[in-house]
Design an enzyme around this catalytic site. Structure first.
Site, PDB file in Angstrom:
ATOM      1  N   THR A 118     -63.639 -27.685  74.698  1.00 35.59           N
ATOM      2  CA  THR A 118     -62.467 -27.365  74.871  1.00 35.59           C
ATOM      3  C   THR A 118     -61.426 -28.030  74.577  1.00 35.59           C
ATOM      4  O   THR A 118     -61.092 -29.213  74.707  1.00 35.59           O
ATOM      5  CB  THR A 118     -63.112 -26.783  76.758  1.00 35.59           C
ATOM      6  OG1 THR A 118     -60.677 -26.614  77.160  1.00 35.59           O
ATOM      7  CG2 THR A 118     -63.494 -28.947  76.906  1.00 35.59           C
ATOM      8  N   TYR A 142     -64.004 -33.003  83.584  1.00 32.56           N
ATOM      9  CA  TYR A 142     -64.848 -31.091  83.487  1.00 32.56           C
ATOM     10  C   TYR A 142     -64.413 -31.451  81.732  1.00 32.56           C
ATOM     11  O   TYR A 142     -65.206 -31.369  80.407  1.00 32.56           O
ATOM     12  CB  TYR A 142     -63.772 -29.836  83.380  1.00 32.56           C
ATOM     13  CG  TYR A 142     -64.465 -28.605  82.015  1.00 32.56           C
ATOM     14  CD1 TYR A 142     -65.471 -28.111  82.214  1.00 32.56           C
ATOM     15  CD2 TYR A 142     -63.431 -27.986  82.005  1.00 32.56           C
ATOM     16  CE1 TYR A 142     -65.742 -27.196  81.204  1.00 32.56           C
ATOM     17  CE2 TYR A 142     -63.317 -27.110  80.625  1.00 32.56           C
ATOM     18  CZ  TYR A 142     -64.809 -26.400  80.213  1.00 32.56           C
ATOM     19  OH  TYR A 142     -64.992 -25.883  79.874  1.00 32.56           O
TER      20      TYR A 142
HETATM   21  N1  UFG Z   1     -52.117 -19.855  87.066  1.00 31.00           N
HETATM   22  C1  UFG Z   1     -51.919 -19.404  88.127  1.00 31.00           C
HETATM   23  N2  UFG Z   1     -52.593 -19.094  88.913  1.00 31.00           N
HETATM   24  C2  UFG Z   1     -54.048 -18.380  89.523  1.00 31.00           C
HETATM   25  C3  UFG Z   1     -54.354 -18.887  87.967  1.00 31.00           C
HETATM   26  C4  UFG Z   1     -54.124 -19.337  87.239  1.00 31.00           C
HETATM   27  O1  UFG Z   1     -50.230 -19.477  88.076  1.00 31.00           O
HETATM   28  O2  UFG Z   1     -53.850 -17.501  90.858  1.00 31.00           O
HETATM   29  C5  UFG Z   1     -51.889 -20.576  85.708  1.00 31.00           C
HETATM   30  C6  UFG Z   1     -52.495 -22.032  85.569  1.00 31.00           C
HETATM   31  O3  UFG Z   1     -51.557 -22.588  87.047  1.00 31.00           O
HETATM   32  C7  UFG Z   1     -52.229 -21.596  84.885  1.00 31.00           C
HETATM   33  C8  UFG Z   1     -52.495 -20.464  84.154  1.00 31.00           C
HETATM   34  O4  UFG Z   1     -52.298 -19.431  85.232  1.00 31.00           O
HETATM   35  O5  UFG Z   1     -50.795 -22.417  84.039  1.00 31.00           O
HETATM   36  C9  UFG Z   1     -53.753 -20.319  83.233  1.00 31.00           C
HETATM   37  O6  UFG Z   1     -54.833 -20.614  84.286  1.00 31.00           O
HETATM   38  P1  UFG Z   1     -56.462 -20.657  84.121  1.00 31.00           P
HETATM   39  O7  UFG Z   1     -57.418 -21.084  85.388  1.00 31.00           O
HETATM   40  O8  UFG Z   1     -56.596 -18.825  84.031  1.00 31.00           O
HETATM   41  O9  UFG Z   1     -56.724 -21.328  82.912  1.00 31.00           O
HETATM   42  P2  UFG Z   1     -56.926 -22.859  82.897  1.00 31.00           P
HETATM   43  O10 UFG Z   1     -55.615 -22.508  81.827  1.00 31.00           O
HETATM   44  O11 UFG Z   1     -56.555 -23.824  83.833  1.00 31.00           O
HETATM   45  O12 UFG Z   1     -58.109 -23.282  82.425  1.00 31.00           O
HETATM   46  C10 UFG Z   1     -58.856 -22.603  81.146  1.00 31.00           C
HETATM   47  C11 UFG Z   1     -60.487 -22.892  81.583  1.00 31.00           C
HETATM   48  C12 UFG Z   1     -61.064 -24.225  81.091  1.00 31.00           C
HETATM   49  C13 UFG Z   1     -60.222 -24.752  79.888  1.00 31.00           C
HETATM   50  C14 UFG Z   1     -58.845 -25.086  80.038  1.00 31.00           C
HETATM   51  C15 UFG Z   1     -58.068 -25.999  78.784  1.00 31.00           C
HETATM   52  O13 UFG Z   1     -60.864 -21.933  82.440  1.00 31.00           O
HETATM   53  O14 UFG Z   1     -62.320 -24.049  81.299  1.00 31.00           O
HETATM   54  O15 UFG Z   1     -58.738 -23.216  79.919  1.00 31.00           O
HETATM   55  O16 UFG Z   1     -56.669 -25.465  79.161  1.00 31.00           O
HETATM   56  F1  UFG Z   1     -60.640 -26.022  79.825  1.00 31.00           F
END
Ligand code: UFG
Length: 330
Positions: A118, A142
């Site tokens: 990741t 993670y």
């Molecule tokens: N977000 C919101 N509201 C929500 C959910 C997410 O604003 O209800 C935002 C988050 O703050 C983030 C973006 O949307 O800025 C994307 O969030 P995700 O949870 O969809 O994805 P992440 O970037 O946090 O995480 C993903 C994978 C992880 C991995 C990561 C690496 O889920 O497993 O990318 O960056 F580690």
């Protein structure tokens, strides 16, 4: 006789898409899954072996029965927030599970592995287009557990007499669903932006909360590099064939190099569904980096990978079709 590939986590979101692609490419995908986060109805493309990676005897049985030519290793816990609250779970499940898997591969003389890593292993490096040479400084358990598994595979591969050819794929934000609608994304609890926005459109939740509006990005919300799960898996099949043809061990970022802000994604969800997305501004979520965008063309240059499905519209529309499918888990 077709070659068999052992797919750990084959009943999960990404693993189930891998099984479909492997079957289409002429392999027999054997799903190995504990069903802690996987789904039985996602196992459609080859045999199922239920088990826990931390059970060496069970792994030996499965390797002896199916004689895989390679392993695609997806099985892992992947909830960043949970990993911050309970790091031991991630070291036990992700790292110890992977250690037992690699040991079993060595006992069974299986020489090739594609490992699901990741971009969370890079950690906070705002403003940088991340490539595979960036330092890995994960900010959560993670990411740390995935970096540790990369290290452990490298260490085993370097041991005298060992053969452990590997490709590591460092994913950016995986999204979308199988365009044929056979498999798709479903997490419980769901934490990812696109499925949560679709849930808000469908009234399955009151509204989406936009986490943070004061990041150093053009509109103040976080920027991410979204990649369609079908494209992501195409890279794995190319990576497997690269290894089977004698390619040297490598690490590849899987992202498109184009970042979208949370607001841009929410606007795209409204466009694709033709419905407003009920949303409100909320505080930052702990552990979020401002921007994570891939700055690498290595997968394209070495593997010939071309992420053709990864427009926001294609990712959201395939996820939307999956959400609306009769029988979608409610
Ligand atoms: N977000 C919101 N509201 C929500 C959910 C997410 O604003 O209800 C935002 C988050 O703050 C983030 C973006 O949307 O800025 C994307 O969030 P995700 O949870 O969809 O994805 P992440 O970037 O946090 O995480 C993903 C994978 C992880 C991995 C990561 C690496 O889920 O497993 O990318 O960056 F580690």
């Amino acid at each position: 006789m077709t070659s068999t590939v052992l797919v750990t986590g084959g009943a999960g979101y990404i693993g189930s898409h891998a099984c479909k692609a492997l079957a289409e490419a002429g392999y027999t995908p054997v799903t190995f899954d504990s069903f802690v986060t996987g789904w039985r109805d996602a196992v459609q493309f080859g045999p199922l072996e239920e088990g826990d990676l931390r059970d060496p005897a069970r792994l030996d049985e499965v390797f002896a029965k199916h004689k895989p030519v390679a392993v695609m290793h997806f099985a892992a816990l992947s909830d960043v927030g949970q990993s911050a609250r309970d790091p031991g779970l991630y070291w036990d499940n992700n790292v110890i599970g992977s250690l037992r898997l690699i040991e079993a591969m060595q006992r069974a003389s299986v020489e090739h592995i594609a490992f699901s890593s990741t971009c969370a292993t890079y950690g906070e490096q705002d403003g940088v287009m991340l490539d595979e040479t960036c330092p890995q400084q994960p900010i959560n358990a993670y990411g740390a557990s995935k970096r540790a598994v990369e290290d452990l595979i490298r260490n085993f591969a370097a041991a005298p007499g060992a053969v452990l050819n590997h490709v590591f794929f460092r994913y950016f934000n995986v999204a979308g669903a199988d365009p044929d609608g056979q498999v798709g994304e479903f997490h419980r609890p769901e934490t990812h932006l696109i499925p949560l926005a679709l849930d808000a459109v469908r009234g399955r939740r009151d509204k989406l909360t936009i986490f943070g509006q004061d990041y150093p990005t053009p509109d103040g919300t976080c920027v991410r590099d979204y990649v369609h799960v079908t494209d992501l898996i195409a890279a794995h099949v190319l990576g497997l064939e690269y290894l089977l043809k004698g390619g040297a061990s490598e690490v590849f970022n899987l992202g498109t190099g184009r970042g979208f802000s949370v607001r841009e994604v929410v606007e795209a969800v409204a466009r694709v569904t033709d419905e407003p997305v009920p949303a409100e501004d909320g505080p930052r979520r702990a552990g979020d980096c401002a921007a994570l965008v891939s700055g690498s063309r290595k997968a394209a240059d070495v593997l010939g990978w071309s992420p053709d499905h990864s427009t926001l519209e294609q990712m959201i529309s395939t996820a939307w079709a999956w959400h609306q499918k009769p029988g979608y888990r409610n």
